[in-house]
Design a protein around this motif. Structure first.
Motif, short mmCIF file in Angstrom:
data_model
loop_
_atom_site.label_atom_id
_atom_site.label_comp_id
_atom_site.label_asym_id
_atom_site.label_seq_id
_atom_site.Cartn_x
_atom_site.Cartn_y
_atom_site.Cartn_z
N ASN A 95 -2.03 5.27 -1.32
CA ASN A 95 -1.82 3.84 -1.54
C ASN A 95 -3.11 3.04 -1.37
O ASN A 95 -3.32 2.05 -2.08
CB ASN A 95 -0.74 3.30 -0.59
CG ASN A 95 0.65 3.68 -1.04
OD1 ASN A 95 0.90 3.85 -2.23
ND2 ASN A 95 1.57 3.84 -0.10
N GLN A 122 -0.95 -9.07 -4.76
CA GLN A 122 -1.95 -9.74 -3.92
C GLN A 122 -3.34 -9.64 -4.53
O GLN A 122 -4.11 -10.60 -4.54
CB GLN A 122 -1.97 -9.10 -2.52
CG GLN A 122 -0.81 -9.44 -1.63
CD GLN A 122 -1.02 -8.91 -0.21
OE1 GLN A 122 -2.15 -8.79 0.27
NE2 GLN A 122 0.07 -8.58 0.46
N LYS A 126 -1.46 -3.59 -2.58
CA LYS A 126 -0.43 -4.48 -3.15
C LYS A 126 -0.98 -5.16 -4.40
O LYS A 126 -1.81 -6.07 -4.31
CB LYS A 126 0.00 -5.54 -2.12
CG LYS A 126 0.40 -4.98 -0.76
CD LYS A 126 1.64 -4.10 -0.84
CE LYS A 126 2.06 -3.66 0.56
NZ LYS A 126 3.21 -2.72 0.50
#
Length: 254
Positions: free
Chosen positions: A108, A69, A66
């Motif tokens: 990811n 973040q 992310k």
């Protein structure tokens, strides 16, 4: 030699295994260590171990996949002298039986996660007149490993990113290298074997150990020692290079 006094070091995935060994060693050598971990309990355990011997360490709960973040976390840390992109996950499968969901999951974390950390850290390093980046790749980036399609893809990408970053920031005081471990005995390996080879744990552990020509798996502390050197000032002439630490796996398995 290899002191990291007054250095601020970020280690992703520093709550266990290789990342934990790096965090502990870097702190012993004088660094202020920041552990970025999805598992906040694991990060806290490493922090407690470091502070118990008088080292400085901080844990940061953060999902490296992310970007928002990651940027927020690194901006809070501020000064970054060393970034170790160590967080990663594994997968068993070939090109024709790896699901899209599993491929995306590997991408990811192992690829986008490294990109996110580079994206957030490099501007801070530039503002600090330089820094050192170390990426954890794998022997899977250099040789064909059976049933590791998505994982090998991700580690090959890390190797390529290492070269790109090293070249792009040559004149901004940022060095970037990678290390490529073979099998290293960590709790991750034990869990991986238990999950994928239930009932055959001892057999698979021996098989994986002997796949290294040297006859055993590596230890996290051995990988941490190489990482320490590459992140130290003594390695100031080294950039754009991958270092296998593999018990001879790449060159002697013939």
């Amino acid at each position: 030699m290899f002191k990291l006094t007054n250095k601020s070091a970020i280690i992703t995935g520093g709550g266990s295994g290789i990342g934990k060994a790096m965090a502990v060693l870097f702190a012993k050598q004088g660094a202020e260590v920041h552990i970025i971990e999805l598992n906040s309990d694991a990060a806290a355990e490493t922090v407690n171990e470091i502070t118990a011997f008088g080292g400085k360490a901080f844990g940061h709960a953060c999902d490296v996949s992310k970007q928002a973040q990651v940027v927020e976390t690194m901006n809070k840390i501020g000064k970054i002298d060393i970034l170790v992109n160590n967080a990663g996950i594994a997968h068993i499968g070939r090109a024709d039986n790896t699901s899209e969901a599993d491929f995306d999951r590997i991408y990811n974390v192992n690829i986008k996660g490294v990109y996110n950390c580079l994206f957030a850290a490099i501007p801070l390093m530039k503002a600090n007149n330089g820094g050192v980046i170390l990426n954890t790749a794998s022997i899977a980036a250099s040789v064909g490993i059976v049933d590791r399609f998505a994982y090998s893809t991700s580690k090959g990408a890390i190797h390529a990113m290492t070269l790109s970053v090293a070249r792009d920031y040559l004149h901004e005081g940022i060095r970037c290298n990678s290390i490529s471990p073979a099998r290293v005995h960590t709790p991750f390996v034990d869990g991986f074997i238990a999950k994928n080879y239930a009932g055959k744990e001892a057999e698979i552990f021996e098989k994986l150990s002997k796949s290294q020509p040297i006859g055993r798996m590596g230890q996290p502390e051995e990988v941490a020692a190489l990482a320490l050197y590459l992140c130290s000032d003594e390695a100031g002439f080294i950039t754009g290079t991958d270092y296998p630490i593999d018990g001879g796996f790449i060159t002697l398995n013939n």
